[in-house]
Structures are given as C-alpha cells and as structure tokens.
Design an enzyme around this catalytic site. Structure first.
Site, PDB file in Angstrom:
ATOM      1  N   GLU A 188       4.525  -1.208  -0.368  1.00 39.40           N
ATOM      2  CA  GLU A 188       5.516  -0.844  -1.379  1.00 39.40           C
ATOM      3  C   GLU A 188       6.559  -1.954  -1.375  1.00 39.40           C
ATOM      4  O   GLU A 188       6.951  -2.447  -0.301  1.00 39.40           O
ATOM      5  CB  GLU A 188       6.158   0.507  -1.065  1.00 39.40           C
ATOM      6  N   HIS A 248       1.810   6.495  -4.139  1.00 43.96           N
ATOM      7  CA  HIS A 248       2.883   5.491  -4.195  1.00 43.96           C
ATOM      8  C   HIS A 248       3.735   5.469  -2.933  1.00 43.96           C
ATOM      9  O   HIS A 248       4.892   5.070  -2.965  1.00 43.96           O
ATOM     10  CB  HIS A 248       3.758   5.677  -5.438  1.00 43.96           C
TER      11      HIS A 248
END
Length: 528
Positions: A367, A504
């Site tokens: 990320e 995510h």
C-alpha cells in the site's frame, strides 16, 4: 593525495606513526595551521627536534613563502570516550539512515596496545546493509586517521531484541525535551537598546501574554507609519510606528515599536529613527513584552531591545528533526505462523501442480501514498510464504513514509497519518524483507506494472541486492483465463470462490493473491 600521504612519500615513510589532527589552509589570511598527533609513548630518539624541523620544512614547501606557518606537535592521548564520539560523529555525518537503527549506548571500544577494536550494535534489519556496504572500511579508516594506532577493526553486531511494550510504558512520561533555544551566528548589531543577554527561544513557545520574552526571526511585512502631532499648529511629526512580522520556522509573531524621531542633521532633509535601516529579510533578535493590543485585537510583541543578527536555521531544523526522531517509538513486527482455516485445509487435500509443490514463493502486496512508481512511498508491506502449496507464514508492517499520507490514498487503503506515527521507516525494515525473501520466487498481482517497480527502486536507493525471480499473477491470469476480460484481484477471487477478508490492505491482498496464484498455476499446468 592527502597531506599525510605527501609527507610519507617525501620522507620515505619515516613518520608513518604521525597523524594530522587539524589542517587549516586560509588563503585569505595567507596562513597554514597544522596540528600533528604523536604516539603517547614516543621517545626522543625516535622523534627529536631535528625531526620537527624536517616536518616544518615540508609544510613550508607546500605553501608560498608569503604564508605564515603555525605547526604544533601534540601527543595523542587515546581514550574510549573520545573514540566513541568520533564513531558517532562519523555515522551522523556519513550514514544518517543507520542512526535510527543503532544503539549508540552499546558501542563498545577496546584499546589493545596500538590496535583499536570497535563493536557497533544495530538492529537486525540493518545488519545486512552494514555488512555489505563500505561503512566498516570507511569508519576504520576515519578512526585510523584520527589516532596514532597501527590498526582499527570495526565489527557489526546485532542489538538484543527490544521489548516494545516495556519501552512504551517507560517512555510515557519520559521524552527528549527541546529547550527551544535558537543558535545565533556571529555578533549582535544593536538598533534599539543594547545588552540582550538572554538566549532567544522558539516563537511557538509563547501562546499567552508575557513580559520580558526573547525571540528571534526573519522580518517580513515591514511598515513605517508616521504619527502626526495633531495639536501642533504645523502638524509636526511626533514619532514613527514600525509594524512588522518575524518568523523563525516554528511560528510567527507580530511586532510593534514606537520610534523616537531624531532631528535632521546638517545637510539632511528628513527626520530619522533608529529603525530606518531595518528591512524585510533581516534576521533580528528582540527582547520585549508580549501583550494584547486593543487596537489590533490580538497579542503583539512590544519591542524593548532589538538587534540585527544571523540565525542558524540549518542547525535549528536538524535539532528539531533529531528530537522528533528520538521521541518516535518504532514498533517492529515479526513474521507469524499462518493459521489455516477448515476450508483451506480441505482444498489442500486436493493436491497441486508440480510447479507449486517444487518451488517456494513469497507473495506480497504494497500500500502506498499514490500510484507513481517513481516518487510515491510504501506505507504498508504485507507478505505470505507459500511452501508445498500451503501458506506457512505471514509478515505485515505499517511504514512511516516521513510525509503526510494524501487523503485520496487514505480513502482507498484506510491508512492515515495517525496509524503510522510509531511505524518504522522503510530503511528500518527493507533489509529484513530482502533477507526474508532470499531463495524465494516473488509474486505480486500487477507486480510488473507496480509492486516490482517500487521495491526495485527502494532496493537501489538503499543499496540492497534484489535478484529474486519475479512472477506477476496478473500476467499469468491473462494468459490462463483467456475467455475472461476481468483479471483484477477482486474478479479472480470471485472466479475461484476465494474470500478477501479486507481488500486494499497489504497482508489480506497478499493472502488472497497467494490463493489465487495457486489456482492459476493448477489451471495453467493442467492444460499443458
């Protein structure tokens, strides 16, 4: 060639025991100053007055005859504390990224006759970099040049594991305190009053009214307002109000000063004041009273004394950053065993293709602060180890990018500045990650377009070799599932009936990618 090397060449290494502690060539002042270090136990027969003259003659030969020469010979008193400081200063100057990964208090210096042994203790994440960079050799050379010894040995050792919970508890009430004093370079040039003896403190320290404060800063928005005596028939100039703002990089403060006017001297037309020469961009130090003004409806600094000065902003910024880093408590994560749920264990009974069973993989996901592979930074790294067709271990860590995380990125991955405030920096964990992946094939979804580019960039920046074979599961999906137009991780999870527990986020995406990758390879090699 260094000065000492030239001396040794000119004297056939007769004085190879000598070191140059200080060498200052001042071309403007036409002078050369040299301080030579001699071994503490050197005898007169090995280094006599005649030897001093030989060295003086050599130094004289290095500069024009018009130069003044100052040379001193000092016996080198070697002690552990002095060498420890030399080590810390060298690393602070040349290897700043290592500072956050070492424990200076554990640096061990041993003096064994004419030999110095230095043990530096670093976190395990930094050991690989320290061992495979030039740090040891350069530090040894630096210490050798600073002391009269025959050999310097530098060893890199690993600090003992840190009990993070204990550290957090001990540090709840203990902080590295910034006393808020600002360093001034050179002398004061007084414009209002004189004898400012107090050291200026940060502007941000002053929130409430207070008399007798001392601050400094750079002048901006300077205004001169003439005050007219309305009672005088000729409306003569009574005094002059100066209003300006000062800022010191910690805050801003509005300042006022009512200057008395001076009658024009002979040949001058206008009245003058003590602040006529003040201008925007000047650095000033001010002693005054910080009070509320009804006229401006805010606190202002009424100037009592003012002097021009030069503020050392570079030192100020470095000290504040050092204190910020010292107060930061980094929480390091370790790899953990993977707990297999019932559905996974049932699937494992079916067996997998030889490619999966005969190779070892680290499936990872990143990320980041954005999608630019050249400039954006990692804020979370998640990885799972895949062996014998099974996930056996996982690793996940947040990473402080040393800057604010953009709002757009936070909306996608739900990672905010507050989440990474105690996270390590990328240089703290990347060495461990490289070692963690050693002898494994790296797998990432859209790795060729994103993840692989970023970790290769970081590896180059930090000096780590990254020679792993890399496989992009997105590319494999496009080659295997040719009848489908959708090959995102979400679409592949739907296709294979895999649940992504928290899309995510790095670890969960890595876990889902590993399961998808196994299914893809089974399909690929089943059709061949």
């Amino acid at each position: 060639m260094q000065f000492i090397d030239k001396l040794n060449e000119a004297t056939n290494n007769k004085y190879d025991f000598l070191r140059i502690s200080k060498l200052n060539l001042d071309v403007g002042a036409n002078s050369l100053s040299v301080v030579c270090l001699l071994p503490q136990d050197i005898s007169e027969d090995k280094f006599s007055e005649q030897d001093k003259k030989i060295i003086e003659e050599f130094c004289r030969s290095q500069v024009p005859n018009t130069f003044a020469l100052k040379i001193a010979f000092v016996k080198n008193l070697i002690n552990q504390e002095a060498i420890s400081k030399q080590v810390f200063n060298f690393i602070s100057l040349k290897y700043q990224t290592i500072l956050a990964q070492m424990d200076p208090s554990m640096t061990d210096v041993k003096i064994e006759g004419d030999r110095i042994v230095i043990d530096i203790y670093v976190f395990s994440t930094a050991q690989y970099f320290c061992e495979n960079s030039s740090l040891k050799e350069k530090l040894a050379k630096h210490i050798y040049n600073q002391n009269c010894v025959n050999k310097v040995v530098v060893n890199i050792k690993v600090c003992k594991a840190v009990d993070t919970d204990k550290l957090l508890k001990e540090r709840e009430d203990v902080k590295y305190v910034d006393n808020g004093e600002i360093e001034i370079v050179g002398d004061y040039h007084y414009m209002v009053g004189k004898d400012i003896t107090r050291k200026p403190r940060y502007i941000e320290k002053y929130k409430k009214e207070m008399d007798g404060i001392c601050v400094c800063g750079t002048v901006s928005d300077l205004k001169r307002i003439n005050i007219i005596d309305k009672k005088s028939p000729d409306r003569r100039l009574k005094n002059v109000l100066f209003k300006f703002t000062i800022s010191d990089s910690t805050g801003k403060m509005d300042c006022v000063y009512f200057a008395k006017i001076r009658k024009p001297k002979k040949g001058e037309r206008e009245h003058t004041t003590c602040l006529d020469m003040l201008k925007d961009g000047d650095d000033v130090v001010i002693l005054g009273n910080f009070k509320y003004s009804e006229y401006s409806d805010k606190n202002e600094l009424a100037v009592v004394r003012l002097a021009l000065c030069k503020i050392n902003y570079e030192t100020l910024a470095k000290r504040r950053e050092d204190i910020k880093l010292a107060n930061k408590i980094k929480i390091f994560q370790s790899p953990k065993p993977y707990e297999v749920d019932m559905n996974d264990s049932l699937l494992d009974l079916l067996g997998h293709c030889d490619y999966i069973m005969n190779n070892k993989f680290v499936v990872f996901d990143l990320e980041t602060t954005g999608l630019n592979t050249d400039t954006d930074d990692i804020i979370e790294l998640g990885a799972v180890k895949l062996e014998d067709g099974k996930i056996v271990e996982y690793y996940n860590t947040l990473i402080d990018p040393k800057r604010s995380i953009p709002e757009g990125a936070s909306k996608v991955n739900n990672i905010y500045d507050s989440d990474v405030k105690n996270a390590p920096y990328i240089e703290d964990v990347f060495g461990f990650f490289v070692d963690y992946c050693k002898d494994y094939i790296l797998v990432a979804h859209n790795g060729a377009g994103f993840d692989f580019k970023i970790i290769k960039r970081v590896a180059d920046q930090l000096g780590y070799p990254l020679s792993n074979k890399m496989v992009d599961s997105l590319t494999e999906a496009r080659n295997v599932l040719t009848s489908s137009r959708r090959h995102s991780l979400e679409a592949l999870c739907d296709h294979y009936g895999i649940v992504n527990k928290n899309a995510h986020r790095a670890y969960e995406d890595a876990e889902a990618t590993a399961k998808v990758f196994v299914k893809l390879m089974d399909d690929k090699f089943r059709t061949q």
